[in-house]
Design an enzyme around this catalytic site. Structure first.
Site, PDB file in Angstrom:
ATOM      1  N   LYS A  32       3.679  -5.336   4.880  1.00  0.00           N
ATOM      2  CA  LYS A  32       3.268  -5.602   3.504  1.00  0.00           C
ATOM      3  C   LYS A  32       4.440  -5.895   2.567  1.00  0.00           C
ATOM      4  CE  LYS A  32      -1.118  -3.141   3.746  1.00  0.00           C
ATOM      5  NZ  LYS A  32      -2.064  -2.236   3.079  1.00  0.00           N
TER       6      LYS A  32
ATOM      7  N   ASN B 168      -0.895  -7.462   0.289  1.00  0.00           N
ATOM      8  CA  ASN B 168      -1.827  -7.212   1.388  1.00  0.00           C
ATOM      9  C   ASN B 168      -2.732  -8.407   1.624  1.00  0.00           C
ATOM     10  OD1 ASN B 168      -3.566  -6.854  -0.920  1.00  0.00           O
ATOM     11  ND2 ASN B 168      -4.989  -5.758   0.426  1.00  0.00           N
TER      12      ASN B 168
ATOM     13  N   ASP C 235      -4.927  -3.886  -2.752  1.00  0.00           N
ATOM     14  CA  ASP C 235      -4.932  -2.459  -2.403  1.00  0.00           C
ATOM     15  C   ASP C 235      -4.882  -1.575  -3.644  1.00  0.00           C
ATOM     16  OD1 ASP C 235      -5.060  -2.676   0.345  1.00  0.00           O
ATOM     17  OD2 ASP C 235      -2.891  -2.625   0.635  1.00  0.00           O
TER      18      ASP C 235
ATOM     19  N   GLY D 131       4.027   8.842   2.092  1.00  0.00           N
ATOM     20  CA  GLY D 131       4.286   7.501   2.590  1.00  0.00           C
ATOM     21  C   GLY D 131       4.847   6.588   1.522  1.00  0.00           C
ATOM     22  N   ALA D 132       5.875   5.820   1.899  1.00  0.00           N
ATOM     23  CA  ALA D 132       6.518   4.919   0.938  1.00  0.00           C
ATOM     24  C   ALA D 132       6.507   3.481   1.423  1.00  0.00           C
ATOM     25  CB  ALA D 132       7.959   5.377   0.688  1.00  0.00           C
ATOM     26  N   GLY D 133       5.536   3.165   2.293  1.00  0.00           N
ATOM     27  CA  GLY D 133       5.397   1.793   2.782  1.00  0.00           C
ATOM     28  C   GLY D 133       4.590   0.950   1.814  1.00  0.00           C
ATOM     29  N   GLY D 134       3.998  -0.139   2.344  1.00  0.00           N
ATOM     30  CA  GLY D 134       3.263  -1.062   1.483  1.00  0.00           C
ATOM     31  C   GLY D 134       2.098  -0.417   0.769  1.00  0.00           C
ATOM     32  N   ALA D 135       1.265   0.335   1.491  1.00  0.00           N
ATOM     33  CA  ALA D 135       0.128   1.008   0.866  1.00  0.00           C
ATOM     34  C   ALA D 135       0.607   2.075  -0.106  1.00  0.00           C
ATOM     35  CB  ALA D 135      -0.767   1.617   1.935  1.00  0.00           C
TER      36      ALA D 135
ATOM     37  N   TYR E 238      -8.740   4.471   7.660  1.00  0.00           N
ATOM     38  CA  TYR E 238     -10.199   4.323   7.742  1.00  0.00           C
ATOM     39  C   TYR E 238     -10.715   4.275   9.172  1.00  0.00           C
ATOM     40  CZ  TYR E 238      -9.178  -0.699   8.346  1.00  0.00           C
ATOM     41  OH  TYR E 238      -8.707  -1.913   8.796  1.00  0.00           O
TER      42      TYR E 238
END
Length: 519
Positions: A298, A319, A336, A375-379, A465
Site C-alpha cells: 500500500k 489501497n 480504507d 501496526g504501522a503499515g498501509g492500513a 476479515y
C-alpha cells in the site's frame, strides 16, 4: 455482458486405478467440467493394458483428452515407458476419443502422418514444457512454430512461472496466435493464466477438482460459480487484488457477481505480486483497468501512481489504483480511511443510542479518545490519519520502532514497541484498532493482545476479515467490549472502490448481502 461465450473448462485427472478415474470423472461433471484430461501416466503399470483403456473410454461421461506424459509416468523406472505411451495414445485414437495429447518430444520422433491419417474425429494436441524463467514473446513464437510443424491441431504450452510478470508474454502470444493454443502456467503465480485465458483467446482453461488444490489452478467450482468465464471476452476489463499473500482474498466473490449484476464487462482476479513496480511496468495496457492494493504494497504503490488523491497522499498509502481511460495514467486513492473510521463511529453511535439516547453533539465520538493502533503499515497509516482528523489521541505499537516513530510523528502521536502493548493501560473510553496481519488465516488462533488486557477498552476494531470473527474480536466480546469486524470496513471500502472502478454507482444492498453470505 448478457451474451455468453463458448469457454471450455477442463480438469486433469491423475489417479492410479480405473475405478478412481471413473469416479473422479463423475465428480468433475458435477462440478462443471466440460472436458476431462485422463492422465494415463498416473496409473499404476497393471492398469495400462488395452483392456483398461477400452473400459475407461467406454465408461467416460464427459469428452476426454487422453494424455501420457513421459516425465510424470509411474512406469518410468520400470522400463517400457515410451512404448507404453505410444500404445496408449494409438489405442485412444482407434477408439475415436475427442483429443489425444502427446509430448512434443514424442511428436518429433514418431511418424506423425500415421497418427494424423489414422483417425476419425480425434484432434491431436501437442504439448511442450517450457521451464527457463520468463520466455520472451519471440522465443514462444519460435517454440509454437516448431510445434505447429508437427501437424498438431492444438498447441499446448506448459510453463513454470516464478512471478506474475512472467505471464505477460504468454498473454501476448495467446492474443496473436493463429492456431488453437492452450497456455497452462503452474505455480501460485500462474493463476491468472487460466482466469484470463478466455479474454486473450485461450483454447480452453483448466480447473482443479474439489478437495485437490493444485498451485496455479482455480477450482472448477470457482470457475463456474464465481468467475463465470463464459461472460469474458476480448473487451473485458481486468481488475484485481495486488497483494502477497493473496489466497485469502474475498474480492472475487464480491466484485465478479456485482459486475454481472450491473451489466459491467469486468473480471476481478487475485494477483500474487512480489515487486509492485515491476508489475505495473509490465501490465501497462488499458486491459488492466483497476487494482485493489493489499499487504505489503500500500505504501510502495504510491510510487507507481502518476497522480495521487490528496487524502491518500497525506496518508502515504493507497489501497485503490485506477487506470484513467483517457490517458492511461494510474491514479491512486485510499478508501480504507473513510471506511474504517466511519465503521468505528457508527458502532460508537449505536452504543450511545442504546444506552443514553441519540447523541446531541455533532462532533465525532472518536474525538478526545485514546486511539490505540497496532501496526504501522498501509492500513495502519489510514487509521492513524483518520483518527487524527477526528481529534483522537493516538498511540501506535509496532515491532519496527523506526517505522512506528515516523508514523507517530506525522500524526502527533506516541510510538511504542509492540512488546509493550500487553502492559499498556489506556485512559477510560479508549479504542483499540488492529491494523496488523495478526489473526489472519491460516493463523486465526492468534490475537495481538490478551483477553485480560482488552477489558481496558470501550471498542475493539480489527482490519482482518478472514476469518470474519477473529480471535481478537471473540475475546473482546467475551469481556463485554463493543467490536467492529474488518468485514464492515471491507464492505465500505469496496463500495468506494467499485465506484472508482466503474465510474458508476455501487449496489450497496447487493454487495452487503454477498459479503454476509460468503464471508
Amino acid at each position: 455482458m448478457d451474451v455468453k461465450n463458448d469457454v471450455v473448462v477442463c480438469t486433469p485427472l491423475e489417479f492410479e486405478s480405473l475405478e478412481e478415474m471413473v469416479a473422479s470423472m463423475e465428480k468433475a461433471k458435477a462440478e462443471g467440467a466440460d472436458v476431462v484430461e485422463l492422465c494415463m501416466a498416473s496409473m499404476a503399470a497393471p492398469y495400462l493394458s488395452h483392456q483398461v483403456v477400452d473400459q475407461l473410454l467406454e465408461r467416460k461421461t464427459l469428452p476426454a483428452i487422453v494424455s501420457f506424459r513421459l516425465k510424470s509416468s509411474r512406469t518410468l523406472s520400470k522400463g517400457g515407458c515410451y512404448d507404453t505411451c505410444l500404445k496408449v495414445l494409438k489405442r485412444a485414437l482407434e477408439l475415436d476419443v475427442e483429443f489425444v495429447e502427446m509430448d512434443y518430444e514424442v511428436a518429433c520422433e514418431v511418424n506423425m502422418a500415421e497418427y494424423l491419417h489414422n483417425r476419425s474425429n480425434t484432434r491431436i494436441i501437442v504439448s511442450n514444457y517450457v521451464n527457463d524463467g520468463r520466455p520472451s514473446v519471440e522465443k514462444l513464437v519460435d517454440i509454437i512454430a516448431c510445434m505447429q510443424a508437427t501437424g498438431a491441431d492444438v498447441i499446448k504450452l506448459d510453463l513454470c512461472v516464478d512471478y506474475i510478470t512472467d505471464l505477460a508474454p504468454i498473454f501476448t502470444v495467446l492474443t496473436h496466435c493463429q492456431v488453437p493454443l492452450i497456455a497452462m502456467a503452474v505455480g501460485n503465480s500462474g493463476l491468472i493464466s487460466q482466469l484470463l485465458g478466455p479474454k486473450f483467446g485461450g483454447f480452453l482453461v483448466y480447473g482443479s477438482l474439489g478437495g485437490k488444490p493444485v498451485p496455479g489452478l482455480p477450482s472448477l467450482v470457482s470457475l463456474r460459480q464465481v468467475y463465470k468465464l463464459e461472460y469474458t471476452n476480448v473487451d473485458t476489463k481486468v481488475f484485481g487484488l495486488v497483494s502477497n499473500p493473496v489466497a485469502h482474498s474475498k474480492g472475487p466473490i464480491l466484485y465478479n457477481p456485482t459486475f454481472r449484476h450491473m451489466g459491467y464487462n469486468g473480471i476481478y482476479v487475485p494477483m500474487l505480486v512480489d515487486d509492485i513496480e515491476e508489475f505495473f511496468e509490465t501490465y501497462s495496457g488499458s486491459d488492466f483497468a483497476g487494482f485493489s492494493v493489499g499487504i505489503p504494497h500500500k505504501e510502495a504503490a504510491i510510487r507507481c501512481c502518476d497522480e495521487v488523491h490528496p487524502i491518500a497522499k497525506s496518508i502515504g498509502a493507497v489501497n485503490t489504483i485506477v487506470r484513467r481511460p483517457m490517458d492511461g495514467k494510474l491514479i491512486g486513492y485510499n478508501t480504507d480511511c473513510e471506511a474504517a473510521i466511519s465503521a468505528i463511529e457508527d458502532a460508537l453511535t449505536d452504543r450511545k443510542v442504546s444506552s443514553k439516547g441519540v447523541p446531541n453533539s455533532t462532533s465525532s465520538l472518536i474525538s478526545g479518545r485514546t486511539f490505540v493502533l497496532i501496526g504501522a503499515g498501509g492500513a495502519g497509516r489510514a487509521l492513524a490519519f483518520g483518527a487524527k482528523y477526528k481529534g483522537a489521541r493516538i498511540v501506535i505499537f509496532n515491532r519496527d520502532y523506526k517505522r512506528v516513530k515516523a508514523l507517530a510523528d506525522e500524526v502527533s502521536g506516541e510510538a511504542l514497541l509492540y512488546e509493550a502493548l500487553e502492559m499498556f493501560r489506556p485512559e477510560t473510553g479508549a479504542i483499540l484498532a488492529n491494523a496488523s496481519a495478526i489473526g489472519m488465516e491460516p493463523n486465526s488462533h492468534q490475537s495481538p493482545v490478551s483477553k485480560e488486557a482488552l477489558r481496558a477498552y470501550d471498542l475493539v476494531f480489527d482490519v482482518v476479515y478472514t476469518p470474519r470473527n477473529t480471535q481478537l474480536l471473540k475475546e473482546a466480546a467475551e469481556v463485554g467490549v463493543t467490536t467492529v469486524s474488518g468485514v464492515e470496513m471491507f464492505v465500505r471500502q469496496a463500495l468506494g472502490q467499485f465506484r472508482l472502478f466503474t465510474g458508476g454507482s455501487a449496489p450497496e444492498d447487493l454487495m452487503r448481502k454477498l459479503v454476509m453470505e460468503q464471508f
